[in-house]
Enzyme design. Sequence first.
Site, PDB file in Angstrom:
ATOM      1  N   SER A 189      29.761   0.750  44.233  1.00  0.00           N
ATOM      2  CA  SER A 189      29.232   1.557  43.127  1.00  0.00           C
ATOM      3  C   SER A 189      27.988   2.369  43.504  1.00  0.00           C
ATOM      4  O   SER A 189      27.075   2.521  42.696  1.00  0.00           O
ATOM      5  CB  SER A 189      28.963   0.670  41.896  1.00  0.00           C
ATOM      6  OG  SER A 189      30.186   0.098  41.437  1.00  0.00           O
TER       7      SER A 189
ATOM      8  N   HIS B  98      38.236  -4.261  54.962  1.00  0.00           N
ATOM      9  CA  HIS B  98      37.795  -3.980  53.588  1.00  0.00           C
ATOM     10  C   HIS B  98      38.246  -5.119  52.666  1.00  0.00           C
ATOM     11  O   HIS B  98      39.322  -5.684  52.852  1.00  0.00           O
ATOM     12  CB  HIS B  98      38.368  -2.650  53.117  1.00  0.00           C
ATOM     13  CG  HIS B  98      37.739  -2.181  51.847  1.00  0.00           C
ATOM     14  ND1 HIS B  98      38.123  -2.667  50.619  1.00  0.00           N
ATOM     15  CD2 HIS B  98      36.725  -1.310  51.613  1.00  0.00           C
ATOM     16  CE1 HIS B  98      37.367  -2.101  49.689  1.00  0.00           C
ATOM     17  NE2 HIS B  98      36.521  -1.275  50.267  1.00  0.00           N
TER      18      HIS B  98
ATOM     19  N   GLU C 209      39.493  -5.124  49.820  1.00  0.00           N
ATOM     20  CA  GLU C 209      40.809  -4.924  49.181  1.00  0.00           C
ATOM     21  C   GLU C 209      41.922  -5.359  50.116  1.00  0.00           C
ATOM     22  O   GLU C 209      42.952  -5.880  49.685  1.00  0.00           O
ATOM     23  CB  GLU C 209      40.944  -3.451  48.754  1.00  0.00           C
ATOM     24  CG  GLU C 209      40.074  -3.164  47.530  1.00  0.00           C
ATOM     25  CD  GLU C 209      39.591  -1.732  47.403  1.00  0.00           C
ATOM     26  OE1 GLU C 209      40.110  -0.840  48.096  1.00  0.00           O
ATOM     27  OE2 GLU C 209      38.660  -1.513  46.592  1.00  0.00           O
TER      28      GLU C 209
ATOM     29  N   GLU D 233      29.622  -5.103  51.463  1.00  0.00           N
ATOM     30  CA  GLU D 233      30.219  -4.662  50.210  1.00  0.00           C
ATOM     31  C   GLU D 233      30.474  -5.876  49.327  1.00  0.00           C
ATOM     32  O   GLU D 233      31.516  -6.534  49.460  1.00  0.00           O
ATOM     33  CB  GLU D 233      31.551  -3.942  50.475  1.00  0.00           C
ATOM     34  CG  GLU D 233      31.422  -2.677  51.290  1.00  0.00           C
ATOM     35  CD  GLU D 233      32.509  -1.671  50.931  1.00  0.00           C
ATOM     36  OE1 GLU D 233      32.162  -0.520  50.709  1.00  0.00           O
ATOM     37  OE2 GLU D 233      33.690  -2.053  50.840  1.00  0.00           O
TER      38      GLU D 233
ATOM     39  N   ASN E 153      35.178   6.512  51.684  1.00  0.00           N
ATOM     40  CA  ASN E 153      36.431   5.758  51.719  1.00  0.00           C
ATOM     41  C   ASN E 153      37.253   6.221  50.525  1.00  0.00           C
ATOM     42  O   ASN E 153      37.006   5.794  49.401  1.00  0.00           O
ATOM     43  CB  ASN E 153      36.136   4.251  51.634  1.00  0.00           C
ATOM     44  CG  ASN E 153      37.423   3.434  51.563  1.00  0.00           C
ATOM     45  OD1 ASN E 153      38.527   3.982  51.731  1.00  0.00           O
ATOM     46  ND2 ASN E 153      37.296   2.144  51.306  1.00  0.00           N
ATOM     47  N   TRP E 154      38.196   7.101  50.806  1.00  0.00           N
ATOM     48  CA  TRP E 154      38.998   7.657  49.710  1.00  0.00           C
ATOM     49  C   TRP E 154      39.991   6.631  49.160  1.00  0.00           C
ATOM     50  O   TRP E 154      40.620   6.878  48.136  1.00  0.00           O
ATOM     51  CB  TRP E 154      39.755   8.894  50.189  1.00  0.00           C
ATOM     52  CG  TRP E 154      38.897  10.112  50.389  1.00  0.00           C
ATOM     53  CD1 TRP E 154      37.549  10.214  50.150  1.00  0.00           C
ATOM     54  CD2 TRP E 154      39.317  11.395  50.851  1.00  0.00           C
ATOM     55  NE1 TRP E 154      37.116  11.485  50.432  1.00  0.00           N
ATOM     56  CE2 TRP E 154      38.174  12.233  50.869  1.00  0.00           C
ATOM     57  CE3 TRP E 154      40.546  11.926  51.255  1.00  0.00           C
ATOM     58  CZ2 TRP E 154      38.247  13.571  51.271  1.00  0.00           C
ATOM     59  CZ3 TRP E 154      40.607  13.257  51.664  1.00  0.00           C
ATOM     60  CH2 TRP E 154      39.471  14.066  51.674  1.00  0.00           C
ATOM     61  N   LYS E 155      40.180   5.526  49.848  1.00  0.00           N
ATOM     62  CA  LYS E 155      41.174   4.526  49.448  1.00  0.00           C
ATOM     63  C   LYS E 155      42.530   5.225  49.268  1.00  0.00           C
ATOM     64  O   LYS E 155      42.801   6.201  49.969  1.00  0.00           O
ATOM     65  CB  LYS E 155      40.703   3.781  48.195  1.00  0.00           C
ATOM     66  CG  LYS E 155      39.274   3.221  48.391  1.00  0.00           C
ATOM     67  CD  LYS E 155      38.857   2.233  47.355  1.00  0.00           C
ATOM     68  CE  LYS E 155      37.450   1.720  47.674  1.00  0.00           C
ATOM     69  NZ  LYS E 155      36.989   0.694  46.768  1.00  0.00           N
TER      70      LYS E 155
ATOM     71  N   GLY F 225      33.778  -0.677  42.661  1.00  0.00           N
ATOM     72  CA  GLY F 225      34.546  -0.030  41.603  1.00  0.00           C
ATOM     73  C   GLY F 225      34.224  -0.549  40.214  1.00  0.00           C
ATOM     74  O   GLY F 225      34.961  -0.282  39.263  1.00  0.00           O
TER      75      GLY F 225
ATOM     76  N   GLY G 174      33.135   4.690  47.756  1.00  0.00           N
ATOM     77  CA  GLY G 174      34.504   4.768  47.260  1.00  0.00           C
ATOM     78  C   GLY G 174      34.642   5.855  46.205  1.00  0.00           C
ATOM     79  O   GLY G 174      34.740   7.043  46.520  1.00  0.00           O
ATOM     80  N   GLY G 175      34.629   5.466  44.941  1.00  0.00           N
ATOM     81  CA  GLY G 175      34.890   6.390  43.834  1.00  0.00           C
ATOM     82  C   GLY G 175      34.084   7.678  43.896  1.00  0.00           C
ATOM     83  O   GLY G 175      34.622   8.771  43.668  1.00  0.00           O
TER      84      GLY G 175
HETATM   85  P1  13P Z   1      33.115   2.102  44.991  1.00  0.00           P
HETATM   86  O1  13P Z   1      32.092   3.053  45.554  1.00  0.00           O
HETATM   87  O2  13P Z   1      34.201   2.796  44.233  1.00  0.00           O
HETATM   88  O3  13P Z   1      32.490   0.967  44.247  1.00  0.00           O
HETATM   89  O4  13P Z   1      33.875   1.460  46.248  1.00  0.00           O
HETATM   90  C1  13P Z   1      33.120   0.920  47.271  1.00  0.00           C
HETATM   91  C2  13P Z   1      34.030   0.635  48.405  1.00  0.00           C
HETATM   92  O5  13P Z   1      34.868  -0.237  48.340  1.00  0.00           O
HETATM   93  C3  13P Z   1      33.901   1.476  49.596  1.00  0.00           C
HETATM   94  O6  13P Z   1      34.645   0.963  50.649  1.00  0.00           O
END
Ligand code: 13P
Length: 251
Positions: free
Chosen positions: A213, A96, A98, A168, A13-15, A174, A234-235
């Site tokens: 994470s 998600h 967010e 999640e 998930n590149w966001k 994050g 994510g990251g």
């Molecule tokens: P991180 O891996 O950056 O914690 O993000 C997780 C996430 O929200 C994947 O959708």
Amino acid sequence: MEAAVRRKLVAANWKMNGSSAANAQWVAAWRAVKAPCEVAVCAPFVYLPQVGAGLAGTSAELGAQNLSEQAPGAFTGEVAGEMLLEVGCRWVIVGHSERRAMYGENSELVAKKAARAVALGLKPIVCVGETLAERDAGRTLEVVGTQLAAVLSLCPVEQLASGALAYEPVWAIGTGRTATPAQAQEVHAAIRAQLARADTQAAQRARILYGGSVKPGNAGELFAQPDIDGGLIGGASLAAAEFAAICAAAT
Ligand code: 13P
């Protein structure tokens, strides 16, 4: 009953990250990777054609990070599932945290989006998870159960199993603070039990990803848990090498 063999799935998930140049570098590096698992790369809408072209011929499938619950029409700023299919998406992230926290998506809307995705043949990755305050109050399973119940009210488990669920925990996203394998497994098992109450067989097939994470250093022990069927990253998905190292842990 024989336990279903679930192939692991790792999704990036590149966001709201990426650029034409960074994406080109990512896919160039990815083309040398042999992942032992299924892989989805969920890029920002505008880059989907570019990333899809770059992934062509690799084992990774293209995904989006959101879709409209509506069919095409007068919905300014929205993107329809039909459009995602047209540019080559097979996957779409739905609900998600967010989007729930910052863009007002409630469980009813999330359920409609998941239903719209499956109706079109897109594979949804439906996200659920509790906040830190909810965990500290001992409400984790209740919160996750309520979020999942809303989705199940519109989508049969059979259809959800075409995609995946993702647990999640909001406090792990994050933050560098991962759920322990045992904490994650407890919630994953509860999610599968809830799915099984609706459809025992489809629940065995459904993949439940962990997100929050995940890094190359902790992916192996998370993915080794009996009900953790991969990850939503994510990251650590923004660098192809790091993402590939996480995929390598998904055997
Ligand atoms: P991180 O891996 O950056 O914690 O993000 C997780 C996430 O929200 C994947 O959708």
